[in-house]
Design a protein around this motif. Structure first.
Motif, PDB file in Angstrom:
ATOM      1  N   GLN A 224      46.090 -13.867  -8.438  1.00 27.78           N
ATOM      2  CA  GLN A 224      44.984 -12.909  -8.534  1.00 27.78           C
ATOM      3  C   GLN A 224      44.435 -12.856  -9.954  1.00 27.78           C
ATOM      4  N   ILE A 225      45.328 -12.819 -10.935  1.00 22.93           N
ATOM      5  CA  ILE A 225      44.883 -12.753 -12.334  1.00 22.93           C
ATOM      6  C   ILE A 225      44.112 -14.016 -12.702  1.00 22.93           C
ATOM      7  N   GLY A 226      44.654 -15.172 -12.328  1.00 23.71           N
ATOM      8  CA  GLY A 226      43.961 -16.424 -12.616  1.00 23.71           C
ATOM      9  C   GLY A 226      42.610 -16.507 -11.939  1.00 23.71           C
ATOM     10  N   THR A 227      42.560 -16.074 -10.691  1.00 19.18           N
ATOM     11  CA  THR A 227      41.297 -16.082  -9.956  1.00 19.18           C
ATOM     12  C   THR A 227      40.283 -15.150 -10.601  1.00 19.18           C
ATOM     13  N   LEU A 228      40.715 -13.959 -10.971  1.00 16.71           N
ATOM     14  CA  LEU A 228      39.796 -12.993 -11.579  1.00 16.71           C
ATOM     15  C   LEU A 228      39.264 -13.494 -12.919  1.00 16.71           C
ATOM     16  N   VAL A 229      40.111 -14.124 -13.710  1.00 17.89           N
ATOM     17  CA  VAL A 229      39.656 -14.670 -14.992  1.00 17.89           C
ATOM     18  C   VAL A 229      38.668 -15.811 -14.753  1.00 17.89           C
ATOM     19  N   ALA A 230      38.960 -16.683 -13.788  1.00 18.12           N
ATOM     20  CA  ALA A 230      38.053 -17.789 -13.480  1.00 18.12           C
ATOM     21  C   ALA A 230      36.712 -17.275 -12.953  1.00 18.12           C
ATOM     22  N   VAL A 231      36.747 -16.288 -12.069  1.00 16.22           N
ATOM     23  CA  VAL A 231      35.505 -15.729 -11.517  1.00 16.22           C
ATOM     24  C   VAL A 231      34.726 -14.994 -12.610  1.00 16.22           C
ATOM     25  N   ALA A 232      35.415 -14.327 -13.514  1.00 13.22           N
ATOM     26  CA  ALA A 232      34.739 -13.667 -14.642  1.00 13.22           C
ATOM     27  C   ALA A 232      34.029 -14.701 -15.519  1.00 13.22           C
ATOM     28  N   ALA A 233      34.659 -15.852 -15.714  1.00  4.61           N
ATOM     29  CA  ALA A 233      34.024 -16.915 -16.492  1.00  4.61           C
ATOM     30  C   ALA A 233      32.802 -17.464 -15.760  1.00  4.61           C
ATOM     31  N   ILE A 234      32.933 -17.662 -14.456  1.00  5.50           N
ATOM     32  CA  ILE A 234      31.796 -18.140 -13.659  1.00  5.50           C
ATOM     33  C   ILE A 234      30.659 -17.128 -13.698  1.00  5.50           C
ATOM     34  N   PHE A 235      30.985 -15.850 -13.550  1.00  5.12           N
ATOM     35  CA  PHE A 235      29.980 -14.784 -13.583  1.00  5.12           C
ATOM     36  C   PHE A 235      29.265 -14.755 -14.939  1.00  5.12           C
ATOM     37  N   GLY A 236      30.024 -14.939 -16.011  1.00  6.48           N
ATOM     38  CA  GLY A 236      29.424 -14.972 -17.345  1.00  6.48           C
ATOM     39  C   GLY A 236      28.484 -16.150 -17.526  1.00  6.48           C
ATOM     40  N   VAL A 237      28.875 -17.312 -17.052  1.00  9.47           N
ATOM     41  CA  VAL A 237      28.028 -18.501 -17.175  1.00  9.47           C
ATOM     42  C   VAL A 237      26.771 -18.362 -16.321  1.00  9.47           C
ATOM     43  N   VAL A 238      26.934 -17.879 -15.092  1.00  7.73           N
ATOM     44  CA  VAL A 238      25.778 -17.686 -14.207  1.00  7.73           C
ATOM     45  C   VAL A 238      24.803 -16.698 -14.841  1.00  7.73           C
ATOM     46  N   ASN A 239      25.303 -15.605 -15.371  1.00 10.33           N
ATOM     47  CA  ASN A 239      24.427 -14.610 -16.008  1.00 10.33           C
ATOM     48  C   ASN A 239      23.783 -15.152 -17.275  1.00 10.33           C
ATOM     49  N   ALA A 240      24.529 -15.919 -18.054  1.00 12.80           N
ATOM     50  CA  ALA A 240      23.982 -16.445 -19.309  1.00 12.80           C
ATOM     51  C   ALA A 240      22.885 -17.473 -19.058  1.00 12.80           C
ATOM     52  N   ILE A 241      23.016 -18.245 -17.992  1.00 12.00           N
ATOM     53  CA  ILE A 241      22.037 -19.300 -17.735  1.00 12.00           C
ATOM     54  C   ILE A 241      20.852 -18.787 -16.915  1.00 12.00           C
ATOM     55  N   LEU A 242      21.117 -18.092 -15.824  1.00  9.87           N
ATOM     56  CA  LEU A 242      20.045 -17.736 -14.888  1.00  9.87           C
ATOM     57  C   LEU A 242      19.313 -16.438 -15.193  1.00  9.87           C
ATOM     58  N   ARG A 243      20.015 -15.433 -15.725  1.00 12.04           N
ATOM     59  CA  ARG A 243      19.361 -14.136 -15.932  1.00 12.04           C
ATOM     60  C   ARG A 243      18.139 -14.216 -16.851  1.00 12.04           C
ATOM     61  N   PRO A 244      18.195 -14.909 -18.002  1.00 14.82           N
ATOM     62  CA  PRO A 244      16.982 -14.980 -18.833  1.00 14.82           C
ATOM     63  C   PRO A 244      15.814 -15.684 -18.133  1.00 14.82           C
ATOM     64  N   ILE A 245      16.122 -16.702 -17.356  1.00 15.90           N
ATOM     65  CA  ILE A 245      15.065 -17.415 -16.622  1.00 15.90           C
ATOM     66  C   ILE A 245      14.432 -16.488 -15.591  1.00 15.90           C
ATOM     67  N   ILE A 246      15.267 -15.777 -14.848  1.00 18.76           N
ATOM     68  CA  ILE A 246      14.764 -14.875 -13.806  1.00 18.76           C
ATOM     69  C   ILE A 246      13.961 -13.736 -14.423  1.00 18.76           C
ATOM     70  N   LYS A 247      14.425 -13.203 -15.544  1.00 20.86           N
ATOM     71  CA  LYS A 247      13.685 -12.112 -16.189  1.00 20.86           C
ATOM     72  C   LYS A 247      12.325 -12.589 -16.697  1.00 20.86           C
ATOM     73  N   THR A 248      12.280 -13.802 -17.201  1.00 20.17           N
ATOM     74  CA  THR A 248      11.016 -14.328 -17.709  1.00 20.17           C
ATOM     75  C   THR A 248      10.041 -14.594 -16.569  1.00 20.17           C
ATOM     76  N   VAL A 249      10.511 -15.256 -15.538  1.00 23.11           N
ATOM     77  CA  VAL A 249       9.643 -15.599 -14.412  1.00 23.11           C
ATOM     78  C   VAL A 249       9.235 -14.345 -13.634  1.00 23.11           C
ATOM     79  N   GLY A 250      10.160 -13.427 -13.456  1.00 18.36           N
ATOM     80  CA  GLY A 250       9.884 -12.239 -12.649  1.00 18.36           C
ATOM     81  C   GLY A 250       9.533 -10.997 -13.445  1.00 18.36           C
ATOM     82  N   CYS A 251       8.991 -11.176 -14.625  1.00 19.67           N
ATOM     83  CA  CYS A 251       8.667 -10.039 -15.494  1.00 19.67           C
ATOM     84  C   CYS A 251       7.773  -9.012 -14.791  1.00 19.67           C
ATOM     85  N   ALA A 252       6.808  -9.480 -14.031  1.00 22.16           N
ATOM     86  CA  ALA A 252       5.899  -8.554 -13.339  1.00 22.16           C
ATOM     87  C   ALA A 252       6.649  -7.699 -12.321  1.00 22.16           C
ATOM     88  N   PHE A 253       7.643  -8.287 -11.639  1.00 21.30           N
ATOM     89  CA  PHE A 253       8.421  -7.510 -10.669  1.00 21.30           C
ATOM     90  C   PHE A 253       9.255  -6.436 -11.355  1.00 21.30           C
TER      91      PHE A 253
END
Length: 124
Positions: A34-63
């Motif tokens: 469980q600990i290993g899985t949670l750390v791995a998923v936290a890393a995945i969540f961080g990478v997904v947020n770091a890469i996609l969130r700025p793109i989505i905010k820029t493209v969807g600024c009007a929304f």
């Protein structure tokens, strides 16, 4: 050291989300697993947020402006759902079932991470 601390904070927030929401769960009984899985998923969540969130905010600024920022809840939920899908593709026993569970999970992870980060000050 800051990245490791944020990773641990997100792992704890993910663990709390698995306890509170029935649509988010770990498929392992082993504490070490469980600990290993949670750390791995936290890393995945961080990478997904770091890469996609700025793109989505820029493209969807009007929304974001049109909905007064409420679309951020949906975007965070979809990114959380994407994290669950990536974890499943990597064979990690972390499951997210449904968009509503993902939105609530992202909200819980965000609030808990924010609260823990308030308690642990940055050295900057």
């Amino acid at each position: 050291m800051g990245i490791l601390l944020r990773l641990a904070v997100n792992a704890v927030a993910l663990w709390i989300a698995t306890l509170l929401i029935s649509g988010i769960y770990l498929d392992t009984d082993s504490v070490i697993g469980q600990i290993g899985t949670l750390v791995a998923v936290a890393a995945i969540f961080g990478v997904v947020n770091a890469i996609l969130r700025p793109i989505i905010k820029t493209v969807g600024c009007a929304f974001y402006v049109f909905t007064l920022g409420l679309i951020a809840l949906v975007v965070n939920g979809l990114l959380f759902l994407l994290t669950g899908w990536i974890a499943d593709q990597l064979g990690l026993p972390f499951k997210v079932e449904g968009v509503l569970s993902a939105i609530l999970g992202a909200l819980i992870v965000g609030v808990i991470s924010w609260a823990i980060n308030l308690a642990i000050p940055d050295k900057d």
